[in-house]
Design a protein around this motif. Structure first.
Motif, PDB file in Angstrom:
ATOM      1  N   GLU A 626       0.935  -1.037   0.091  1.00 51.33           N
ATOM      2  CA  GLU A 626       0.038  -0.134   0.113  1.00 51.33           C
ATOM      3  C   GLU A 626       1.060   1.269  -0.166  1.00 51.33           C
ATOM      4  O   GLU A 626       1.763   1.499   0.819  1.00 51.33           O
ATOM      5  N   ASN A 627       0.775   2.119  -1.081  1.00 53.19           N
ATOM      6  CA  ASN A 627       1.706   3.253  -1.200  1.00 53.19           C
ATOM      7  C   ASN A 627       0.874   4.367  -0.753  1.00 53.19           C
ATOM      8  O   ASN A 627      -0.246   4.878  -1.028  1.00 53.19           O
ATOM      9  N   ARG A 628       1.551   5.135   0.618  1.00 53.16           N
ATOM     10  CA  ARG A 628       0.824   6.176   1.137  1.00 53.16           C
ATOM     11  C   ARG A 628       1.504   7.565   0.821  1.00 53.16           C
ATOM     12  O   ARG A 628       0.994   8.500   1.137  1.00 53.16           O
ATOM     13  N   HIS A 629       2.445   7.458  -0.266  1.00 55.46           N
ATOM     14  CA  HIS A 629       2.832   8.489  -0.999  1.00 55.46           C
ATOM     15  C   HIS A 629       1.890   9.091  -1.704  1.00 55.46           C
ATOM     16  O   HIS A 629       0.768   8.599  -1.995  1.00 55.46           O
ATOM     17  N   LEU A 630       1.827  10.458  -1.942  1.00 61.44           N
ATOM     18  CA  LEU A 630       0.840  11.185  -2.635  1.00 61.44           C
ATOM     19  C   LEU A 630       1.290  11.594  -4.045  1.00 61.44           C
ATOM     20  O   LEU A 630       0.331  11.785  -4.829  1.00 61.44           O
ATOM     21  N   PHE A 631       2.479  11.688  -4.281  1.00 57.15           N
ATOM     22  CA  PHE A 631       2.960  11.993  -5.587  1.00 57.15           C
ATOM     23  C   PHE A 631       4.076  11.026  -6.010  1.00 57.15           C
ATOM     24  O   PHE A 631       4.413  11.446  -7.253  1.00 57.15           O
ATOM     25  N   THR A 632       4.346   9.823  -5.365  1.00 61.56           N
ATOM     26  CA  THR A 632       5.628   9.104  -5.766  1.00 61.56           C
ATOM     27  C   THR A 632       5.135   7.595  -5.779  1.00 61.56           C
ATOM     28  O   THR A 632       4.648   7.120  -5.046  1.00 61.56           O
ATOM     29  N   GLY A 633       5.624   7.075  -6.949  1.00 64.41           N
ATOM     30  CA  GLY A 633       5.152   5.647  -7.123  1.00 64.41           C
ATOM     31  C   GLY A 633       6.302   4.690  -6.465  1.00 64.41           C
ATOM     32  O   GLY A 633       7.282   5.342  -5.989  1.00 64.41           O
ATOM     33  N   SER A 634       5.962   3.550  -6.105  1.00 63.39           N
ATOM     34  CA  SER A 634       6.677   2.425  -5.748  1.00 63.39           C
ATOM     35  C   SER A 634       8.091   2.361  -6.485  1.00 63.39           C
ATOM     36  O   SER A 634       9.033   1.682  -6.016  1.00 63.39           O
ATOM     37  N   ALA A 635       7.901   2.260  -7.934  1.00 62.27           N
ATOM     38  CA  ALA A 635       8.962   1.963  -8.814  1.00 62.27           C
ATOM     39  C   ALA A 635      10.272   2.925  -8.610  1.00 62.27           C
ATOM     40  O   ALA A 635      11.258   2.440  -9.140  1.00 62.27           O
TER      41      ALA A 635
END
Length: 1011
Positions: A626-635
């Motif tokens: 689960e990515n809790r960033h607002l603007f950044t992808g896990s890649a």
């Protein structure tokens, strides 16, 4: 009377009696303005050294008087001989240079009980006055039309200034710049600058923060030249379109002298003049600023005279961002944001005298721990703090220098009426408040990191605070924060967010079920005093489940303390009362997730785990991200998955992920958990792919672990029967490599020898007690649970029972002691030692608490072994300490440490150093001889291995007061009470993290010698 501006007052000197007048806020102080710097040209700006600035920080002369009566008449005149005066450092606190003593108080005013002082008045018997003198020569003569100013960036609590004997001005507010014009009094040669700093003034009633009380010139003092045309103030605003496709940068300036400005935004071009006189430029497809991606654009403003000559080059860093309450939520660039924050006092090894480098180091710690927000509790910081937050990426609640907690208590206690509250509705306090508001906002307004203005802290409510909030709104569009409305709800419009402190997570959820009108911010929560920070996950989970909960600010970042030495020359970190001062509030200043010297505590690791930008879920076959960033992808990150068997790594592999901001995706594990029986761990680590300003490549930003058991545990092979010797006074149990003696006289195991050497320093005894944590002291654990202390120290054999009971069994020899515990009503405890022929001792403890007794602080056995057993190795949770309610950041594995390093050095010694989930542990000497402890349950036991008993730890006021190391103390436990963490003055550990009360409890484990 409030005055500002050069020449605004005809006074020729300053009357110290005016320090007791709340309306005397300032005299001749220049108007507040932006914190920009100006240079001759671009090359000078590139060097970072401005020819318009001249630092006066360094060594000054000082005369220190206990009160105003002790000040030397005419001390500020140039002819006064100061050669016999003391030398002091500027910036510096006087109390840390031998003048007076540091004093830590939380709510209490420092003079309380010494003098009867009404609000606005000042103490007169003891109210030190510091008279500073230095000399300077301008580094070059003033040019035509040029003016010279002086800025005191921090003077606690007020400063009056003279130059060459002429009175210059006076200013209050300890934490924002006090700037004065010197032009009319300066000479090209040597000048005598005199500054008088008053410890307590009427403004001190507004500065009752929870901190050490200091005085003096504690921030830099700087001379500044203003050319004949000068950029007095600049305001940079950015407007970002709803679709984020365009941003407009607008610049408004206030010039001193006839001239003009031109401005250029790097990569975009020149700003064009608008009809209202401002300059503006549109930016297409803007690179927006956020805490995740703190991109800054370089803006250059050039100041020209009427002939077109360049007089000033002003560089500014501009962040294009939109932060506002939109659709009822706090949003950054259109996205709902959770402010995962801390409160931070500006404090370090030199008190509130902190350098840019120290500040930058703090910010790196915060960023590396996943923190994205800071509240400047409870005053504006040095200006470079905001520059660094712009660059590193932190959202800042900028808080005005205001706290009247001691007077608020007087209202709450009924000692004064609501009409007498300060600042309340009393008109004499409003000018000081507005001055402080303007000084903060005008200085800090151009920093993109500042996302909210705070009207102050813990000052109740009233119309004055509403006026401050309205002033903020009139001059800026950022949301307004103020928590005091929670206690005085007469003017709810004072704040744009609901702000509360230390409200339990369940109560926050219940509140938000009924109140949906404003975003909710916990401006203080998780009071991290001492060994604390338990059950904080409940708050963070709620913030991602409840849209309106958008701000969490831990109290606080670093311990406040003053490093000092005891009478034996040993260094320690002192807290309230250590300097002979009164009143004081003891170690209530020890609330940091890091220590004074920035040594991380286990609380910081837990904070990092809770604030991590990815939430991970691991099964035997799958990882869910689960990515809790607002603007950044896990890649953008590297993901590594590791499988281990009982601490030994079997395989490790990378995993490519591509989870968009706010998204959740499941991936097959790139490693397999074997089918061979055993206990396996799967660890997931998400790491920086490239270095950042705050951490190197490979830094772990998120992690998770799960544990999987395959097959049944392999049983222990049968051991030979031991030899039993039932003597007159002792029962002996013997095998080829060991011997154990159980006393019939003294009621316990008195000897356990292995490989020819004694392993016990004293008889093992049941232990139900630990040194109270700060939280436990806060709710009165000693008085409530004291019977368990008696039970731990003074258990006696139960009358009328054999001592001991001995029986031979198939597994070995069982020896049982039955203890009566001195509680009211009485409790009982049975301890059975089952010894096999190889020396393994299976221990069974059964405790029967008396009816109605409180829960046990812990249930365990205290074993003292030789101090030579100084090395601990364990298979369990690590590497740092953990408790039942603070285990998220630990990982099951094999770890090792020195026993002498396992007691976390909290400001005041207390229960610490525990390890959870311990399957087995061994304490050994340098040759490997020692004792091994093993859990009987699959999930392990809790273990403390320290050089001191709980009673010795409880008796020590500081780590340096602990006795010399004479032993190693093992405390295997079935369970210890969680540390708690909602607050430190009454909040209990959550029920699920307690040792169950009112029922029979059983604890089983084993120990044996090892070689």
């Amino acid at each position: 009377m409030t005055t500002s501006g050069a020449g605004a007052s005809a006074r020729v000197t300053f009357d110290p009696r005016r320090t007791a007048d709340p309306l005397c806020v300032s005299e001749n102080k220049r108007p507040a303005h932006s914190d920009h710097r100006w240079f001759r040209d671009a090359d000078e700006a590139l060097s970072g050294v401005s020819s318009f600035e001249q630092s006066l920080s360094g060594t000054w002369k000082l005369h220190w008087a206990r009160n105003a009566d002790g000040v030397i008449d005419g001390w500020q005149q140039p002819g006064v001989d100061t050669s016999g005066w003391d030398d002091v450092r500027v910036p510096g606190h006087l109390q840390l240079q031998g003048y007076g003593t540091p004093q830590y108080t939380n709510v209490q005013y420092p003079w309380d009980g010494h003098e009867q002082v009404a609000p606005g008045q000042v103490p007169t018997r003891y109210n030190p006055v510091a008279s500073y003198v230095t000399t300077f020569a301008p580094d070059r003569p003033l040019e035509a039309g040029e003016r010279l100013g002086i800025t005191f960036h921090g003077a606690e609590s007020a400063v009056a200034v003279w130059l060459n004997g002429a009175y210059v001005g006076y200013a209050t507010d300890s934490f924002t710049p006090s700037e004065f014009d010197l032009t009319e009094h300066v000479t090209d040669g040597e000048n005598v600058l005199a500054a008088q700093v008053f410890t307590w003034t009427s403004g001190s009633w507004l500065e009752d923060q929870d901190f050490f009380r200091f005085s003096g010139l504690f921030r830099d003092v700087v001379l500044t030249r203003r050319p004949r045309v000068h950029l007095e103030d600049i305001r940079v605003t950015t407007a970002v379109s709803a679709d984020l496709a365009e941003a407009t940068v607008t610049v408004r300036v206030r010039l001193g002298g006839p001239g003009s400005v031109r401005a250029t935004l790097e990569g975009v071009g020149a700003l064009e003049e608008q009809a209202d006189g401002s300059l503006a430029v549109a930016v297409r497809d803007p690179h927006l600023w956020s805490a995740e991606d703190p991109h800054l654009h370089d803006l250059v403003v050039e100041v020209l005279d009427d002939d077109g000559e360049l007089l000033e080059h002003v560089p500014l860093a501009v962040g294009l961002r939109r932060f506002a309450i939109e659709d009822g939520l706090l949003r950054i660039n259109g996205q709902r944001v959770v402010l995962k924050g801390v409160n931070r006092h500006e404090f370090g090894l030199n008190g509130r005298v902190v350098t840019r480098e120290e500040t930058e180091a703090d910010i790196r710690i915060l960023k590396a721990a996943g923190v994205n927000a800071v509240r400047t509790s409870h005053y504006p910081n040095n200006t470079y703090f905001y520059e660094l937050c712009d660059r590193y990426g932190l959202y800042v609640i900028d808080e005005m220098n205001l706290e009247t907690h001691g007077l608020w208590d007087a209202v709450a206690n009924g000692d004064v009426t609501l009409d007498e509250a300060v600042p309340g509705d009393r008109p004499e306090w409003l000018p000081a408040l507005l001055d402080r508001a303007a000084s903060m906002l005008e200085r800090d307004k151009n920093h993109p990191s500042v996302v909210m203005w705070s009207c102050g802290n813990e000052s109740f409510g009233g119309s004055n605070l509403l006026a401050v909030a309205d002033w903020f709104r009139e001059h800026d569009d950022r949301p307004i924060h103020y928590e005091g409305v929670h206690w005085d709800p007469r003017h709810p419009e004072t704040t744009d967010v609901v702000s509360q402190m230390y409200t339990p997570a369940a109560a926050v959820e219940a509140f938000l079920a009924e109140h949906r009108d404003k975003p909710f911010v916990l401006c203080e929560y998780a009071h991290a005093m001492g060994n604390s920070f338990g059950a904080v996950a409940k708050y963070v989970d709620l913030a991602y489940r409840e849209p309106l909960l958008q701000g969490l600010f831990v109290w606080d970042f670093a311990d406040q303390a003053v490093r000092t030495t005891d009478r034996h020359g040993r260094t320690y970190d002192g807290y309230g009362g250590d300097f002979g001062e009164a009143p004081h509030d003891g170690d209530f200043c020890g609330n940091g997730v890091v220590l004074l010297d920035r040594t991380p505590t286990p609380k910081l690791a837990e904070l990092k785990y809770l604030y991590q930008p990815f939430r991970l879920s691991v099964t035997r076959d799958e990882l869910t991200v689960e990515n809790r960033h607002l603007f950044t992808g896990s890649a953008a990150y590297d993901v590594v998955v590791t499988v281990a068997r009982e601490g030994a790594v079997l395989a490790e592999a990378p995993l490519a992920t591509d989870v968009g901001p706010g998204g959740t995706t499941a991936y097959p594990l790139p490693v397999a958990v074997p089918d061979v029986p055993g206990e396996y761990t799967v660890d997931v680590s998400i790491r920086l792919r490239s270095a950042t300003a705050w951490a190197p490549a490979g830094h772990e930003v998120a992690s998770e672990q799960d544990v999987f058991r395959v097959g049944a545990p392999v049983g222990r092979p049968p051991a030979p029967r031991p030899r039993l010797v039932n003597g007159i006074h002792n029962v002996g149990v013997h095998g080829p490599r060991f011997s154990a003696l159980f006393s019939k006289l003294h009621g316990g195991l008195v000897s356990y020898r292995y490989a020819g050497r004694e392993l016990l320093r004293s008889s093992p005894r049941p232990c139900f007690w630990h040194a109270p944590t700060a939280n436990e002291r806060g709710w009165g654990m000693g008085a409530e649970d004291g019977q368990w202390l008696l039970a731990s120290r003074y258990a006696a054999l139960r009358p009328g029972t054999p001592a001991p009971e001995v029986s031979e069994q198939a597994e070995g020899v069982a020896v049982t002691y039955r203890y009566a515990l001195p509680t009211v009503p009485a409790s009982g405890c049975d301890v059975t030692y089952l010894v096999d022929g190889e020396g393994r001792v299976d221990v069974t403890m059964i405790v029967r608490p008396g009816d109605g007794l409180p829960d046990l602080p812990e249930l365990g056995l205290l074993l003292e072994v030789p101090a030579d057993l100084h090395r601990l190795e364990w298979y369990g949770d690590g590497p740092h300490e953990a408790y039942a309610d603070r285990r998220g950041s630990v990982r099951l594995g094999r770890w090792s440490a020195e026993v002498t390093e396992l007691l976390t050095p909290y400001l005041r010694p207390q229960e610490a150093g525990n390890r959870t989930g311990v399957r087995w542990a061994a304490v050994t000497d340098d040759r490997g001889w020692g004792m091994r402890v093993s859990a009987s349950e699959a999930d392990g036991l809790e273990l403390s291995a320290l050089p001191w008993t709980p009673f010795e730890i409880e008796n020590a006021a500081h780590p340096v007061d602990l006795p010399p190391v004479q032993k190693t103390v093992l405390r295997p436990a079935w369970r210890r009470r969680g540390v708690g963490g909602d607050d430190s003055w009454g909040a209990r550990t959550h029920p699920e993290h307690l040792v169950p009360a009112g029922e029979e409890l059983t604890f089983r484990f084993s120990f044996e010698g090892v070689l």
